[in-house]
Design a protein around this motif. Structure first.
Motif, PDB file in Angstrom:
ATOM      1  N   PRO A  37      52.569  49.735  14.252  1.00  0.00           N
ATOM      2  CA  PRO A  37      52.875  48.578  15.105  1.00  0.00           C
ATOM      3  C   PRO A  37      53.014  48.990  16.576  1.00  0.00           C
ATOM      4  O   PRO A  37      53.326  50.142  16.901  1.00  0.00           O
ATOM      5  CB  PRO A  37      54.204  48.068  14.548  1.00  0.00           C
ATOM      6  CG  PRO A  37      54.321  48.658  13.189  1.00  0.00           C
ATOM      7  CD  PRO A  37      53.602  49.960  13.239  1.00  0.00           C
ATOM      8  N   GLY A  38      52.782  48.004  17.452  1.00  0.00           N
ATOM      9  CA  GLY A  38      52.987  48.221  18.875  1.00  0.00           C
ATOM     10  C   GLY A  38      51.791  48.741  19.632  1.00  0.00           C
ATOM     11  O   GLY A  38      51.935  49.147  20.793  1.00  0.00           O
ATOM     12  N   GLN A  40      47.549  48.252  20.897  1.00  0.00           N
ATOM     13  CA  GLN A  40      46.471  47.302  21.165  1.00  0.00           C
ATOM     14  C   GLN A  40      45.138  47.960  20.861  1.00  0.00           C
ATOM     15  O   GLN A  40      45.005  49.182  20.957  1.00  0.00           O
ATOM     16  CB  GLN A  40      46.493  46.841  22.617  1.00  0.00           C
ATOM     17  CG  GLN A  40      47.584  45.872  22.968  1.00  0.00           C
ATOM     18  CD  GLN A  40      47.436  45.322  24.372  1.00  0.00           C
ATOM     19  OE1 GLN A  40      46.717  45.872  25.208  1.00  0.00           O
ATOM     20  NE2 GLN A  40      48.102  44.220  24.649  1.00  0.00           N
ATOM     21  N   VAL A 251      48.233  42.125  19.583  1.00  0.00           N
ATOM     22  CA  VAL A 251      49.586  42.336  19.074  1.00  0.00           C
ATOM     23  C   VAL A 251      49.481  42.921  17.679  1.00  0.00           C
ATOM     24  O   VAL A 251      48.712  42.427  16.842  1.00  0.00           O
ATOM     25  CB  VAL A 251      50.385  41.012  19.039  1.00  0.00           C
ATOM     26  CG1 VAL A 251      51.732  41.222  18.356  1.00  0.00           C
ATOM     27  CG2 VAL A 251      50.602  40.479  20.445  1.00  0.00           C
ATOM     28  N   THR A 252      50.228  43.973  17.427  1.00  0.00           N
ATOM     29  CA  THR A 252      50.317  44.567  16.084  1.00  0.00           C
ATOM     30  C   THR A 252      51.789  44.693  15.723  1.00  0.00           C
ATOM     31  O   THR A 252      52.607  45.157  16.523  1.00  0.00           O
ATOM     32  CB  THR A 252      49.644  45.949  16.037  1.00  0.00           C
ATOM     33  OG1 THR A 252      50.217  46.788  17.036  1.00  0.00           O
ATOM     34  CG2 THR A 252      48.156  45.837  16.250  1.00  0.00           C
ATOM     35  N   CYS A 253      52.101  44.287  14.496  1.00  0.00           N
ATOM     36  CA  CYS A 253      53.484  44.320  14.026  1.00  0.00           C
ATOM     37  C   CYS A 253      53.466  44.479  12.511  1.00  0.00           C
ATOM     38  O   CYS A 253      52.401  44.518  11.884  1.00  0.00           O
ATOM     39  CB  CYS A 253      54.239  43.058  14.447  1.00  0.00           C
ATOM     40  SG  CYS A 253      53.540  41.536  13.771  1.00  0.00           S
ATOM     41  N   GLU A 259      58.723  39.079  11.603  1.00  0.00           N
ATOM     42  CA  GLU A 259      58.142  39.953  12.625  1.00  0.00           C
ATOM     43  C   GLU A 259      56.965  39.281  13.336  1.00  0.00           C
ATOM     44  O   GLU A 259      56.797  39.412  14.552  1.00  0.00           O
ATOM     45  CB  GLU A 259      57.682  41.267  11.998  1.00  0.00           C
ATOM     46  CG  GLU A 259      58.810  42.180  11.555  1.00  0.00           C
ATOM     47  CD  GLU A 259      59.571  42.753  12.741  1.00  0.00           C
ATOM     48  OE1 GLU A 259      58.964  42.904  13.813  1.00  0.00           O
ATOM     49  OE2 GLU A 259      60.774  43.018  12.583  1.00  0.00           O
ATOM     50  N   ILE A 260      56.170  38.543  12.593  1.00  0.00           N
ATOM     51  CA  ILE A 260      55.020  37.866  13.206  1.00  0.00           C
ATOM     52  C   ILE A 260      55.489  36.778  14.167  1.00  0.00           C
ATOM     53  O   ILE A 260      54.980  36.635  15.274  1.00  0.00           O
ATOM     54  CB  ILE A 260      54.093  37.294  12.113  1.00  0.00           C
ATOM     55  CG1 ILE A 260      53.428  38.433  11.334  1.00  0.00           C
ATOM     56  CG2 ILE A 260      53.038  36.384  12.724  1.00  0.00           C
ATOM     57  CD1 ILE A 260      52.642  37.982  10.128  1.00  0.00           C
ATOM     58  N   LYS A 262      58.233  36.680  15.814  1.00  0.00           N
ATOM     59  CA  LYS A 262      58.857  37.296  16.981  1.00  0.00           C
ATOM     60  C   LYS A 262      57.819  37.947  17.903  1.00  0.00           C
ATOM     61  O   LYS A 262      57.930  37.858  19.136  1.00  0.00           O
ATOM     62  CB  LYS A 262      59.856  38.353  16.504  1.00  0.00           C
ATOM     63  CG  LYS A 262      60.700  38.956  17.607  1.00  0.00           C
ATOM     64  CD  LYS A 262      61.509  40.132  17.084  1.00  0.00           C
ATOM     65  CE  LYS A 262      62.405  39.717  15.929  1.00  0.00           C
ATOM     66  NZ  LYS A 262      63.242  40.869  15.451  1.00  0.00           N
ATOM     67  N   SER A 263      56.827  38.599  17.337  1.00  0.00           N
ATOM     68  CA  SER A 263      55.862  39.349  18.150  1.00  0.00           C
ATOM     69  C   SER A 263      54.814  38.458  18.810  1.00  0.00           C
ATOM     70  O   SER A 263      54.212  38.857  19.813  1.00  0.00           O
ATOM     71  CB  SER A 263      55.153  40.393  17.281  1.00  0.00           C
ATOM     72  OG  SER A 263      56.083  41.282  16.694  1.00  0.00           O
ATOM     73  N   ILE A 264      54.584  37.270  18.263  1.00  0.00           N
ATOM     74  CA  ILE A 264      53.511  36.417  18.778  1.00  0.00           C
ATOM     75  C   ILE A 264      53.963  35.571  19.970  1.00  0.00           C
ATOM     76  O   ILE A 264      53.115  34.947  20.642  1.00  0.00           O
ATOM     77  CB  ILE A 264      52.965  35.518  17.654  1.00  0.00           C
ATOM     78  CG1 ILE A 264      51.534  35.064  17.961  1.00  0.00           C
ATOM     79  CG2 ILE A 264      53.885  34.335  17.419  1.00  0.00           C
ATOM     80  CD1 ILE A 264      50.893  34.287  16.846  1.00  0.00           C
ATOM     81  N   LYS A 265      55.241  35.546  20.295  1.00  0.00           N
ATOM     82  CA  LYS A 265      55.734  34.684  21.374  1.00  0.00           C
ATOM     83  C   LYS A 265      55.090  34.974  22.731  1.00  0.00           C
ATOM     84  O   LYS A 265      54.626  34.049  23.413  1.00  0.00           O
ATOM     85  CB  LYS A 265      57.258  34.804  21.469  1.00  0.00           C
ATOM     86  CG  LYS A 265      57.986  34.088  20.346  1.00  0.00           C
ATOM     87  CD  LYS A 265      59.490  34.201  20.528  1.00  0.00           C
ATOM     88  CE  LYS A 265      60.219  33.464  19.397  1.00  0.00           C
ATOM     89  NZ  LYS A 265      61.701  33.563  19.551  1.00  0.00           N
TER      90      LYS A 265
END
Length: 355
Positions: A37-38, A40, A251-253, A259-260, A262-265
């Motif tokens: 995760p984290g 690109q 975005v990778t999580c 988690e999805i 939160k990370s897609i915001k």
């Protein structure tokens, strides 16, 4: 007698035979750098069993399109770095002996000028011409001796003086052996953190992931992927042998609903602003590989609910498509345009002669 008539064991007969397996039946060997995760980059599908060849092709393609986006075109980037004709100029530095050579050449020019003046006749007070060449020759000899004495002093001063700040790098590289310079360059090439694109192990058959080390001012994965796919659709030029689809991953999580969401915001705020006069139509594309513990509709609903209300869902003709790809425990998300019009970002289908 009965023991002699027994057929030979199958172990001996199977030694000479080679086992044959299809490429898609191979076990994926875990690499040293797994997908995490984290990061690109680009999630790329390819022919099964050809992950290594596809990764090499992807690195070359992405690097070429990155240079094209940064420098405009290949020809333009080459013209900036490499001149058309070599510049055959002699560069002289202040810390070399070239300055003393110039002093010697200047002294010789002055001697010739004085000799020419000595040959000219001189007028006295009465207006008569007098020949004063012997005296001028004596004076010229004295001046020449003084200048010859000053030239070694200048040369000694230049040799003792330290080099200026402008020439420090040149002196260091000049004194450094060629072997050490080659080792430094190879060490820099081997450092994965200094590369633009690095291949990571996705953990799935027929899938690779190329990480992009994005620097300030660099184009993002979406711009590079769209440039590659659109140029393939226009030119119909065959670019790769093993690559199928090239999907950007901004975005990778971890592959979980919390988690999805939160990370897609930040990605939603970038592409789907809340205060806008022209709302967009979007669609969510979901695909999962080597993961059966996540419900498909729960992930799609979580992504769709994160988009603000002015924007609406349209599965037939969306302006933006949110691609959600899951490989084992990692989720990759990217937002693209004209997904269906560009053959779902399938590079092989766009360059096939049938289209």
């Amino acid at each position: 007698m009965a023991a002699e008539n027994k057929p030979a064991s199958n172990n001996n007969s199977s030694k000479g035979k080679k086992r044959k397996f299809l490429p898609h039946g191979k076990v994926v060997r875990k690499g040293l750098y797994p997908l995490r995760p984290g990061v690109q980059g680009f999630f790329i599908t390819c022919d099964g069993g050809r992950e290594r060849q596809a990764a090499n092709e992807a690195l070359n393609l992405l690097e070429s399109f990155y240079e094209e986006l940064v420098h405009g075109s290949d020809s333009g980037s080459k013209s900036k770095t490499i001149p058309n004709k070599p510049l055959n100029k002699i560069i002289k530095f202040e810390d070399s002996d070239s300055s003393s050579d110039e002093d010697e050449s200047l002294a010789k020019d002055e001697v010739q000028d004085h000799e020419e003046e000595s040959k000219r006749p001189i007028e006295n007070k009465n207006g008569k011409l007098e020949d004063d060449s012997p005296q001028r020759e004596d004076n010229q000899d004295e001046k020449q001796a003084q200048k010859n004495d000053s030239i070694p002093a200048k040369r000694q001063r230049l040799e003792n003086d330290p080099p200026t700040c402008e020439n420090v790098d040149l002196v260091v590289t000049k004194n450094k052996p060629i072997d050490e310079l080659i080792e430094d360059e190879l060490r820099e090439l081997g450092d994965r953190s200094k590369r633009h694109f690095v291949s990571l192990d996705s953990g799935c058959n027929g899938c690779i992931f190329v990480q992009m080390h994005r620097r300030p001012g660099d184009p993002g994965p979406v711009a590079i992927a769209h440039k590659m796919i659109s140029s393939a659709a226009v030119t119909k030029k065959h670019m790769s042998r093993f690559i199928l689809r090239v999907l950007p991953a901004e975005v990778t999580c971890y592959a979980s609903e919390e988690e999805i969401s939160k990370s897609i915001k930040p990605l939603i705020e970038q592409y789907f602003p809340l205060d806008t006069s022209s709302p967009l139509k979007f669609a969510v594309l979901y695909e999962a590989r080597s993961n059966t513990g996540i419900e498909r509709m729960s992930i799609i609903n979580a992504v769709a609910k994160s988009v603000p209300s002015p924007h609406t869902v349209d599965l037939n003709k969306p302006d933006k498509t949110i691609i959600v790809q899951i490989a084992k425990t990692i989720c990759m998300i990217g937002v693209v345009e004209k997904y269906k019009e560009l053959a779902k970002y399938n590079l092989r289908q766009l360059t096939s002669p049938q289209n």
